[in-house]
Write an enzyme that holds these catalytic residues in place. Sequence first.
Site, PDB file in Angstrom:
ATOM      1  CG  ASP A  17      -1.733   1.255   1.358  1.00  0.00           C
ATOM      2  OD1 ASP A  17      -2.622   1.483   0.525  1.00  0.00           O
ATOM      3  OD2 ASP A  17      -1.466   2.026   2.295  1.00  0.00           O
ATOM      4  CD  GLU A  29      -3.341  -2.010  -1.048  1.00  0.00           C
ATOM      5  OE1 GLU A  29      -3.620  -0.812  -1.210  1.00  0.00           O
ATOM      6  OE2 GLU A  29      -3.662  -2.657  -0.025  1.00  0.00           O
TER       7      GLU A  29
END
EC number: 3.1.26.3
Length: 233
Positions: A52, A124
């Site tokens: 992320d 992610e």
Amino acid sequence: MQNERRIAQRFLEDKQLPYSSNELITMALTHPSYAQEKNTVANNQRLEFLGDAVLNLVVAEYLYNHYGRKAEGELTKIRAKVVCEDALAIFARNINLGQYLLLGRGEEMSGGRKRKSILADAVEAVIGAIYLDQGLETVQRFIIRQLEELISETASGDYYDYKSKLQELVQARDKENVSYAIIEESGPAHAKVFVAGVYYREQLLATGEGKSKKEAEQKAAQKVLQDNLVPGT
């Protein structure tokens, strides 16, 4: 563990990704439900956390370098749209990530391979794994290759995600998915034109034309929505 490593190896080879070890990608593909079921410690949540941050950095740097006239507030809005769950789920579908995921039986039976949240989290995690294994330059190429067109469309104000909207409408009615296929490709290498079809239960609903496969698919979904061809309506 051998089977898990084989799946990770296939993902790396199918996507032509460089790697020094498939251990991190194996972890990135491992949903917590699978890790719990198999009584293993390694799942993809820590890699998701790292990925992320890497994703936001890569997109922010790209926007900073390519959109020098846009103010900080505009850049923040563009980035938010590009890294949101819907966008990352499309990212995952474009690379067929769902088919490689390691899921527990419950998640598998409840359609976890197609669930937006699981797909977005896995993207992610994969980004985090590539970053640790190959470094920033490699993961930048991986991310921008998938998101460059979306960034451009979002920055120009032209982007509306017809594919996600159509999928939401169909799933709300009967939990089914629509699918897409390129049915025609023409033109020279530098100016390709693609025609995509959108299908529901193997029935063609509409076609769309574009300068890229993604654009053609969006146009096909747009036609279904605008012509009120959504199944069940």
